[in-house]
Structure formats: structure tokens, C-alpha cells
Design an enzyme around this catalytic site. Structure first.
Site, PDB file in Angstrom:
ATOM      1  N   GLY A  41       0.822  -1.201   0.000  1.00  0.00           N
ATOM      2  CA  GLY A  41       0.000   0.000   0.000  1.00  0.00           C
ATOM      3  C   GLY A  41       0.854   1.249   0.000  1.00  0.00           C
TER       4      GLY A  41
ATOM      5  N   HIS B 107     -15.829   6.798  11.663  1.00  0.00           N
ATOM      6  CA  HIS B 107     -14.601   6.940  10.888  1.00  0.00           C
ATOM      7  C   HIS B 107     -14.758   7.994   9.795  1.00  0.00           C
ATOM      8  CE1 HIS B 107     -13.513   3.055  12.750  1.00  0.00           C
ATOM      9  NE2 HIS B 107     -12.275   3.423  12.504  1.00  0.00           N
ATOM     10  N   HIS B 108     -13.655   8.333   9.186  1.00  0.00           N
ATOM     11  CA  HIS B 108     -13.602   9.308   8.105  1.00  0.00           C
ATOM     12  C   HIS B 108     -14.456   8.869   6.909  1.00  0.00           C
ATOM     13  CE1 HIS B 108     -10.810   6.589   5.978  1.00  0.00           C
ATOM     14  NE2 HIS B 108     -10.334   6.356   7.192  1.00  0.00           N
TER      15      HIS B 108
ATOM     16  N   LYS C 285     -13.443   5.725   4.427  1.00  0.00           N
ATOM     17  CA  LYS C 285     -13.321   4.326   4.857  1.00  0.00           C
ATOM     18  C   LYS C 285     -14.257   3.451   4.025  1.00  0.00           C
ATOM     19  CE  LYS C 285     -13.233   1.289   8.913  1.00  0.00           C
ATOM     20  NZ  LYS C 285     -11.929   0.730   8.533  1.00  0.00           N
TER      21      LYS C 285
END
Length: 249
Positions: A8, A136-137, A140
Site C-alpha cells: 500500500g 470513521h472518516h 473508509k
């Protein structure tokens, strides 16, 4: 020095590389050498040099490439990728037959403590209703989070161990869903902004409520935990390990 490959090259992968390259031991020497970082071109992993460990916080699309690399090199695997299917998790466990493999939905020491506290609260408050909320942001990809699933496992496992019967999750509610079943555990996902991660476990009893909360202010806490776990995992016998086994065992 430990040689590592990072799967990643996005925000998490870049953060892992930055903190890994900055890590120093007590003598001031570098702890890690990043020998490869793989982005969108998964074929690059086929020719990547053998490393002591592969750190993977990417997504489910990279799973086959990651598994093939671990089988080829026999290196340690530290995985924080969430959203795997049951079949993929089974294959991940099978990788442990030939290499040390660690998977966790969360690498925060604070979340590890939260899991332990959730299990304790479930045992001591067996008649309380439990609801799990994670935030979460807005980028996600999976829901609920891997951490929420881990917290759910603690609740269900504590009830099963106590002989309280079978508890099952209910993912959100809408419409005429009726009264809450005593053996359901609500799991809810909120998404928005740039939230690094908030997990709340609510215990509702007659005229009182207990809430256990973990709030992540930065993704760095997950990376620090993953890098610490990587150092402890390298050199271990093949097996499928939990975060608790590696960090607290």
C-alpha cells in the site's frame, strides 16, 4: 536491522514508511529497512526481494498477491487489512502453517485495553443491553470497522462463556423493527469528515448507563503498534497469532 515490505502506498502505507524509516533502537541505529513498497501495480510484489516481514494495511483486493508473497518468502506477515470474507480469513489462518502471521482489526494498545474492559463489563453486567457505535472518516471503505467486530466478539464471547445463550448482532435499525430483543447487540457505523476512529460500547441497564470509549486522534497510534508487533513477530515460529499474544503474551 529488519527488512520489511510495505503493501500500500496511500495515506496509511506512506505513514508506515515514514515512521518505520524514522524508528531507532536504544543505540540510535535504524530498526527497519524498507526494501519495497507496493502501490497499485501488484505485479511488483512478484519480483520484490525477500524480507523479514510484510506489513499490509491496504485493502482486500491485494489479498492474493500478499498471500503469494508470504508463501514464496516465508516471511512474517503483519496484517491490519479489514473487510476480508470468511474464506479469505480462513486462507489467512492457513498461511500461519508456513510463516508467522498476525492479523488484527486494530493495533492500538488503547483499543486492546478497551477489548479487555468490554469483556469484563459484559461479565459483570450480563442483563444490560449492549450497543456498539463506531465513527470513521468519509473515505473508509468497509463497515462496520474491524475494531467494532472485535468488540462485538468480546461481548458475544463473554456471554457464551457464561452460558447466557446465543447473542447476535443487529446492524443498524430502520422501520417497524419492534422492541429490542434481549440477546441482540446493536452495531452502528457513522462516516464523515476526517475522523481517525472513535469506538463506543454502551451498556444500558435499568436507570443507568455505562459507556466505554476509545478515541484515536491520529493514525500514528496504529502504525506504532504495528511496528512494535512486527519486531516481536519476526523470528517467531509459524502460526496464526493475535495482537494480545504478541504484545502481552
Amino acid at each position: 536491522m529488519h527488512k520489511i515490505v510495505i503493501m500500500g502506498a496511500g495515506r496509511m502505507g506512506s505513514l508506515i514508511r515514514r515512521l518505520a524509516e524514522a524508528a531507532r533502537d536504544e543505540a540510535g541505529e535504524p530498526v527497519f529497512e524498507v526494501v519495497a513498497q507496493i502501490g497499485f501495480d501488484l505485479t511488483e510484489l512478484e519480483g520484490a526481494p525477500a524480507a523479514d516481514a510484510l506489513i499490509d494495511f491496504s485493502n482486500v483486493a491485494t489479498f492474493e498477491a500478499v498471500a503469494a508473497y508470504v508463501r514464496r518468502c516465508g516471511c512474517a506477515l503483519v496484517s491490519g487489512t479489514t473487510g476480508y470474507s470468511e474464506a479469505q480469513m480462513a486462507e489467512l489462518r492457513a498461511l500461519g502453517e508456513g510463516a508467522p502471521v498476525l492479523w488484527s482489526g486494530n493495533y492500538s494498545l488503547g483499543v486492546a485495553a478497551l477489548r479487555h474492559l468490554v469483556a469484563q463489563a459484559t461479565r459483570e453486567l450480563p442483563a444490560f443491553d449492549v450497543e456498539i457505535v463506531e465513527t470513521h472518516h468519509n473515505q473508509k471503505a468497509d463497515a462496520p470497522s474491524g475494531t467494532a467486530k472485535m468488540l462485538l466478539d468480546e461481548v458475544v464471547g463473554a456471554h457464551e462463556a457464561a452460558g447466557d445463550g446465543v447473542y447476535a448482532p443487529v446492524y443498524g435499525r430502520s422501520g417497524m423493527c419492534g422492541a429490542r430483543d434481549a440477546r441482540e447487540v446493536g452495531v452502528h457505523a457513522l462516516r464523515g469528515g476526517t475522523v481517525a476512529g472513535v469506538h463506543e460500547v454502551h451498556f444500558f441497564g435499568p436507570s443507568e448507563e455505562l459507556t466505554l470509549t476509545h478515541r484515536a486522534e491520529s493514525r500514528e497510534i496504529f502504525v506504532h503498534g504495528a511496528l512494535a508487533a512486527t519486531q516481536k513477530l519476526i523470528g517467531r515460529d509459524p502460526g496464526f497469532y493475535t495482537f494480545d499474544q504478541i504484545m502481552f503474551g
